[in-house]
Design an enzyme around this catalytic site. Structure first.
Site, PDB file in Angstrom:
ATOM      1  CG  HIS A 212       2.578  -5.024  -0.799  1.00 51.08           C
ATOM      2  ND1 HIS A 212       2.047  -3.863  -1.301  1.00 51.08           N
ATOM      3  CD2 HIS A 212       3.916  -4.933  -0.989  1.00 51.08           C
ATOM      4  CE1 HIS A 212       3.013  -3.104  -1.788  1.00 51.08           C
ATOM      5  NE2 HIS A 212       4.172  -3.729  -1.600  1.00 51.08           N
TER       6      HIS A 212
ATOM      7  CG  ASN B 280       4.503   0.471  -4.436  1.00 57.68           C
ATOM      8  OD1 ASN B 280       3.881  -0.558  -4.206  1.00 57.68           O
ATOM      9  ND2 ASN B 280       5.678   0.731  -3.885  1.00 57.68           N
TER      10      ASN B 280
END
Length: 580
Positions: free
Chosen positions: A87, A160
């Site tokens: 990320h 997510n």
């Protein structure tokens, strides 16, 4: 008198200092404009000009005594912190959460206790695999992390934009992420060489559900604003009577349709498209909004889900059907404030699923359990042991928070002269426990087992429903084009044959279409395949069942249930206590 001095004096300040401000603090510094400040060295001493350097004469070497230059250069050399391993590329904003439909019958969480209850939030969106300078429109899952600054501490949702993930065995996670990064020899990503990408997937077929989502239309969201969010992991909600239920958390987009980008159009977007889109929307007061919704199961329903439908609530590759476990709205999220300083407010923000508040607890989901450790551990590496003291991470409680964590790098709040232990002379106040952990978590009895899951027929049920009931004809065509196009960069035909064999277990239609698109004949299914990473519970013979060439003497510890909560796992609770 210089023009700079005149300018600051006409604004009512003398050399940049507010008459009403005695000490510098984070909030004041964040809001100050340039003409309200004065240039100083790091120790706060005023300095005439940023470009000055001291030297011996007009053409001599520099002086070591020039702290201003040493201060400037040495900080510059250290002004980057490690980017996130996962990320790394992302952006975010601030806003608020408002509870609209309180659920005190399910949880004692303060923020969900009454209608209209609000708290400040920050959300960071991100891609998963790429580095910090990668493209916003890459085909990749997206992170959707939320920090709720509640009256009882910070609660983080680390989600997510997909309801499932590639794995359910936590030890696989570092290996999987390595296949998403640059190759150690060529230094290429899977956009130029997808061999290792498909090699991992073809050896770990439980990834197939996430692969279906990733290469479908949701694989490239049009921007952060148009994404859905899914916790993926099962959590436990506990009410004031210490009765609890399992829960899945969803964040539903309120900007209209879930917009996506076609693969062939993705390169036409700027590398920072989603970042710019979010920032511009908030600047124009077109504030993005989402609803927070939950699904719940009683412990007995979770046992029944496995016994009857082979849905494992502890399995990150499984989903809960909405028809059987309907969504319930509990609140709304609004982003209405852009960061003033990206580094301080987005790069330094630190989320973790272990940042919980009274009323919510983790389940026995093994990937969740591993993240409870891994996330704070990486923050301590990136930001330091006192990362929770950074302003963007600091809790905003109505009480003075105290503990016995002292010292270490950047200890801004080191708790004064208070004793650094449980003192009888100066005792610290303690609130009584509101969650009975013995009742919520205290029912695990057994021997230690080394468990690796195996692929089963039920692992293909949800992907098959996605293909047959969710994807329309256009979505199916785009899916085949996306997968076959990505496979063009895979240099090993054997890997593609294996992956087509896995797709065939979802639908022969997918496999046939991919064979035509790639001109490679795939395997007829997985019954005669062995996998490096997963036991094959569908194998045609015992010698093909074991993962990675393991001996047939291996004990399939827990394999009969895949780690699911089987019947009798949970002691019975009164039915009335669990009604919802």
């Amino acid at each position: 008198m210089s023009s700079a001095t005149t300018h600051t004096e006409t604004n009512g300040h003398i050399n940049g200092q507010h008459p009403s401000v005695k000490y510098r603090d984070y909030s004041d510094d964040r809001k100050a404009t340039s003409d309200e400040t004065v240039y100083t060295t790091s120790n706060g001493a005023p300095y005439p000009h940023p470009y000055e350097t001291q030297r011996v004469g007009e053409n001599g070497p520099l002086l070591l005594q020039d702290f201003h230059l040493i201060d400037l250069l040495s900080h510059f050399d250290r002004e980057r912190i490690p980017e996130r391993v996962v990320h790394a590329k992302g952006s975010g904003a601030h806003g608020y959460f408002r509870c609209t439909n309180p659920i005190p019958e399910l949880t004692s969480m303060d923020i969900l206790s009454e209608a209209g209850k609000e708290c400040p939030i920050s959300i960071r969106f991100s891609t998963v695999g790429g580095e910090s300078g990668s493209h916003d429109q890459a085909r990749d899952p997206r992170g959707f992390s939320i920090k709720f600054r509640t009256d009882e501490g910070n609660w983080d949702i680390v989600a997510n934009n997909t309801p499932v993930f590639f794995l359910r065995d936590p030890a696989k996670f570092p290996h999987f992420i390595h296949t998403q990064k640059r190759h150690p020899s060529t230094h290429l990503t899977h956009m130029d060489d997808s061999t290792v990408f498909w090699d991992y997937l073809s050896q770990n077929p439980e990834s197939i559900h996430q692969v279906m989502v990733l290469f479908g239309d949701r694989g490239i969201p049009q921007s952060w604003r148009f994404m859905q969010g899914y916790y993926g992991h099962t959590m436990k909600l506990i009410n004031k009577n210490n009765d609890w239920v399992y829960a899945q958390i969803h964040i539903k987009n309120q900007q209209g349709e879930v917009k996506f980008v076609k693969q062939e159009d993705s390169a036409s977007y700027s590398a920072d498209h989603s970042t710019k889109d979010l920032y511009d929307a908030i600047e124009k007061e077109d504030y993005p909004k989402w609803t927070l919704e939950i699904q719940t199961m009683t412990p007995q329903e979770a046992e029944k889900a496995w016994e009857e439908d082979k849905i494992n609530v502890f399995d990150l590759t499984h989903v809960w059907p909405h028809s059987k476990y309907p969504l319930k709205k509990v609140g709304e999220l609004v982003l209405n404030e852009n960061p003033v300083n990206y580094f301080a407010e987005i790069e330094q923000i630190a989320f973790s699923p272990s940042h919980l508040v009274p009323g919510i607890e983790p389940s026995a989901d093994p990937v969740l359990q591993s993240r409870l450790f891994s996330y704070p551990d990486t923050h301590r590496h990136r930001l330091g042991a006192n990362y929770q003291q950074l302003p963007v991470n600091a809790p905003r409680t109505k009480y003075r928070a105290a503990n016995f964590q002292r010292d270490g790098p950047m200890a801004f709040f080191n708790q004064g002269a208070r004793p650094n232990y449980i003192s009888s002379i100066e005792p610290i106040s303690m609130r009584e426990r509101t969650v009975d952990l013995d009742k919520v978590h205290g029912h695990f009895i057994g021997q230690a087992v080394a468990f690796m899951s195996e692929i089963r027929p039920e692992d293909f049920n949800a992907p098959r429903a996605l293909w047959e009931k969710v994807f329309d004809d256009g979505a199916k065509e785009r899916f085949i084009k996306n997968v076959s196009g990505h496979m063009e960069n895979c240099s090993e035909e054997e890997i593609i044959k294996r992956q087509i064999g896995i797709f065939r277990e979802v639908s022969d239609d997918i496999a046939t279409r991919l064979e035509k698109a790639t001109d490679i004949k795939g395997y007829p299914g997985i019954k005669d395949m062995k996998f490096n990473g997963t036991h094959n519970g569908m194998a045609s013979s015992p010698e093909k069942r074991n993962a990675n060439g393991m001996s047939s003497k291996i004990l399939y510890s827990g394999a009969h249930s895949q780690g699911a909560p089987i019947q009798g796992t949970h002691p019975r609770q009164p039915a009335a206590a669990l009604a919802h």
